[in-house]
Design an enzyme around this catalytic site. Sequence first.
Site, mmCIF file in Angstrom:
data_model
loop_
_atom_site.group_PDB
_atom_site.id
_atom_site.type_symbol
_atom_site.label_atom_id
_atom_site.label_comp_id
_atom_site.label_asym_id
_atom_site.label_seq_id
_atom_site.Cartn_x
_atom_site.Cartn_y
_atom_site.Cartn_z
ATOM 1 N N LYS A 1 0.835 -1.219 0.000
ATOM 2 C CA LYS A 1 0.000 0.000 0.000
ATOM 3 C C LYS A 1 0.864 1.261 0.000
ATOM 4 O O LYS A 1 0.665 2.161 -0.806
ATOM 5 C CB LYS A 1 -0.881 -0.017 1.257
ATOM 6 C CG LYS A 1 -1.464 1.332 1.655
ATOM 7 C CD LYS A 1 -2.228 1.209 2.961
ATOM 8 C CE LYS A 1 -2.680 2.533 3.514
ATOM 9 N NZ LYS A 1 -1.586 3.305 4.133
ATOM 10 N N ASN A 2 1.832 1.301 0.910
ATOM 11 C CA ASN A 2 2.600 2.542 1.052
ATOM 12 C C ASN A 2 3.600 2.759 -0.084
ATOM 13 O O ASN A 2 4.191 3.838 -0.188
ATOM 14 C CB ASN A 2 3.318 2.583 2.411
ATOM 15 C CG ASN A 2 2.332 2.808 3.549
ATOM 16 O OD1 ASN A 2 1.147 3.023 3.308
ATOM 17 N ND2 ASN A 2 2.827 2.767 4.772
ATOM 18 N N ARG B 1 -8.915 -0.525 3.979
ATOM 19 C CA ARG B 1 -8.065 0.537 3.404
ATOM 20 C C ARG B 1 -6.678 0.013 3.076
ATOM 21 O O ARG B 1 -5.984 0.581 2.237
ATOM 22 C CB ARG B 1 -7.897 1.682 4.411
ATOM 23 C CG ARG B 1 -9.157 2.405 4.724
ATOM 24 C CD ARG B 1 -8.847 3.547 5.635
ATOM 25 N NE ARG B 1 -8.091 4.537 4.876
ATOM 26 C CZ ARG B 1 -8.241 5.834 5.002
ATOM 27 N NH1 ARG B 1 -9.084 6.309 5.871
ATOM 28 N NH2 ARG B 1 -7.525 6.664 4.282
ATOM 29 N N ARG C 1 -0.716 14.732 12.920
ATOM 30 C CA ARG C 1 -0.220 14.590 11.549
ATOM 31 C C ARG C 1 -0.172 15.920 10.782
ATOM 32 O O ARG C 1 -0.848 16.097 9.771
ATOM 33 C CB ARG C 1 -1.037 13.549 10.782
ATOM 34 C CG ARG C 1 -1.073 12.224 11.480
ATOM 35 C CD ARG C 1 -1.713 11.154 10.641
ATOM 36 N NE ARG C 1 -0.751 10.423 9.848
ATOM 37 C CZ ARG C 1 -1.059 9.341 9.148
ATOM 38 N NH1 ARG C 1 -2.265 8.883 9.125
ATOM 39 N NH2 ARG C 1 -0.139 8.722 8.442
ATOM 40 N N ASP D 1 3.653 1.081 12.178
ATOM 41 C CA ASP D 1 2.453 0.444 11.618
ATOM 42 C C ASP D 1 2.231 -0.966 12.168
ATOM 43 O O ASP D 1 1.150 -1.531 12.003
ATOM 44 C CB ASP D 1 2.537 0.381 10.083
ATOM 45 C CG ASP D 1 2.256 1.745 9.455
ATOM 46 O OD1 ASP D 1 1.823 2.652 10.174
ATOM 47 O OD2 ASP D 1 2.495 1.897 8.243
ATOM 48 N N CYS E 1 -6.068 8.007 8.729
ATOM 49 C CA CYS E 1 -6.282 7.368 10.022
ATOM 50 C C CYS E 1 -6.080 8.363 11.154
ATOM 51 O O CYS E 1 -5.166 9.183 11.117
ATOM 52 C CB CYS E 1 -5.302 6.213 10.178
ATOM 53 S SG CYS E 1 -5.724 4.804 9.167
HETATM 54 C C1 UD1 Z 1 3.766 7.145 6.327
HETATM 55 C C2 UD1 Z 1 2.956 5.892 6.105
HETATM 56 C C3 UD1 Z 1 2.384 5.403 7.415
HETATM 57 C C4 UD1 Z 1 3.499 5.203 8.432
HETATM 58 C C5 UD1 Z 1 4.363 6.451 8.545
HETATM 59 C C6 UD1 Z 1 5.589 6.246 9.431
HETATM 60 C C7 UD1 Z 1 2.109 6.119 3.847
HETATM 61 C C8 UD1 Z 1 0.931 6.325 2.961
HETATM 62 N N1 UD1 Z 1 1.879 6.202 5.179
HETATM 63 O O1 UD1 Z 1 2.888 8.145 6.860
HETATM 64 O O2 UD1 Z 1 1.718 4.160 7.166
HETATM 65 O O3 UD1 Z 1 2.938 4.931 9.696
HETATM 66 O O4 UD1 Z 1 4.824 6.856 7.244
HETATM 67 O O5 UD1 Z 1 6.356 5.195 8.976
HETATM 68 O O6 UD1 Z 1 3.201 5.856 3.389
HETATM 69 N N2 UD1 Z 1 5.115 14.972 10.826
HETATM 70 C C9 UD1 Z 1 5.132 16.319 11.127
HETATM 71 N N3 UD1 Z 1 5.090 17.210 10.097
HETATM 72 C C10 UD1 Z 1 5.040 16.819 8.789
HETATM 73 C C11 UD1 Z 1 5.050 15.446 8.495
HETATM 74 C C12 UD1 Z 1 5.091 14.534 9.540
HETATM 75 O O7 UD1 Z 1 5.164 16.695 12.297
HETATM 76 O O8 UD1 Z 1 4.996 17.690 7.901
HETATM 77 C C13 UD1 Z 1 5.119 13.969 11.928
HETATM 78 C C14 UD1 Z 1 3.826 13.166 11.931
HETATM 79 O O9 UD1 Z 1 2.792 13.842 12.616
HETATM 80 C C15 UD1 Z 1 4.251 11.902 12.620
HETATM 81 C C16 UD1 Z 1 5.710 11.726 12.161
HETATM 82 O O10 UD1 Z 1 6.121 13.010 11.702
HETATM 83 O O11 UD1 Z 1 4.215 12.079 14.013
HETATM 84 C C17 UD1 Z 1 5.875 10.703 11.059
HETATM 85 O O12 UD1 Z 1 5.131 11.080 9.928
HETATM 86 P P1 UD1 Z 1 5.516 10.674 8.440
HETATM 87 O O13 UD1 Z 1 6.815 9.978 8.443
HETATM 88 O O14 UD1 Z 1 5.370 11.896 7.592
HETATM 89 O O15 UD1 Z 1 4.370 9.644 8.085
HETATM 90 P P2 UD1 Z 1 3.342 9.671 6.896
HETATM 91 O O16 UD1 Z 1 4.038 10.008 5.623
HETATM 92 O O17 UD1 Z 1 2.142 10.436 7.289
#
Ligand code: UD1
Length: 416
Positions: A22-23, A397, A121, A305, A116
Amino acid sequence: MEYLEIEGGNPLCGEVRIQGSKNAALPILSAVILHRGTTILRNCPKIIDVLYMLEILKGFGCLVSWEGEALVIDASSLKDCRVAECYGRQMRSSIMLLGSLLGRMREAFVSYPGGCVIGARPIDIHLEALEKLGAAFLEEPCGLRAVCEKPAGIALRLPFPSVGATENVILLAAAAEGTTVLENAAREPEIGELCRFLNSMGAKIRGTGTNRLVIDGVKEFHDTEFTIMPDRIVAGTYMLMTAAAGGDVLLREVPLEQLGSVRDVLEQMGIKQEAGEGMLRIQSKGHPKSIPKLMTRPYPGFPTDLQSPLLAALSLAKGTSIIEETIFEARFKIVEELCRMGAEIRVEGQTAEIRGVKGLRGAELTARELRGGAALVLAAAAAEGISRIYQYHYIARGYENIIRDLQSLGSVVKST
Ligand code: UD1
């Protein structure tokens, strides 16, 4: 109301083929629009998030069709750069369209992302990084308008290796003028897969798999055919499910090299693993050993995850385990449900203390997010008696057909 009914308590026995990731699929689907032509994807999982993403692409003007198992996307002519709000709000990954829309159309509009409910986030890291590449943003009441007349490569460093922000930078930089050097990039295997896909359509990205990516922007891409790798989180879910429920399970098409931290944890839990070419056999008598302390970490650490599935599995361990969640601040939502099944878990801040119990009992449960929902399925498969899991759509999902998979492991499961 829709629910999944599972009769648990029997050891799992049989084989499961692991679906496409998925990711990896979601950012690749976003990348497809960089190319004014046709892309063929194989092993793309047929999960709800992918189907939403395809609807978004159709809204831009892409022609999308399934030819057997191959997904064919023709992005020759795009007419719109707005992410349809009804889908954009449903999934966090829609934010990943910012980079590719700006790369192709020089403008984009995305509604504030949903997905989710596992934490605040924010998207600050995405926006700051894209601004450095030349983008400008205007916050509007229902979404974010972005323009980037002349994306230009630059050296930049992420304050935290965010997976999504790394992907967004890659997507815009691949189509920018000049070279981008991205430091402190996330190293999750799905990012490597995005880079391999982009390179297969003519991008020039080096440093794949490391935290320093060098991206030479290109003016044009070409048609490509690409097979998406298997899903390490789905594989990990079934590994932990077998550890908890007991049994003898053969997983096929397993990305073994990406599962090091998960295999280490299973080893500590005393679970027998036998690895072959793309295959993993798990044998367990149930009631695994406890884990003194585990922290979720960016790759190659233990993935956030799989934290909920691990929590559910450890609720049946011999002894007390500690899990600290360091990535998302609201990822212990399933504790209440597990405790209603007889688990003994105490949460304080970002740490959960799990006292293993002799058995869980079936209950009426509600999934509130994707991985937590999968963890409830795991607990239900290991529990005595019948469980009903409501809001099954969260699980769909990310899991193509968890009912089929459980049935092929001998579990009695049905959905309404
Ligand atoms: C992706 C994955 C998700 C996985 C996560 C961490 C997909 C579609 N989803 O989510 O399944 O759990 O990586 O491995 O690939 N953050 C900020 N500011 C930002 C971006 C992130 O503060 O602009 C924080 C988030 O709130 C979170 C942490 O950084 O606490 C990790 O987020 P991130 O690595 O960006 O995860 P996703 O890309 O949302």
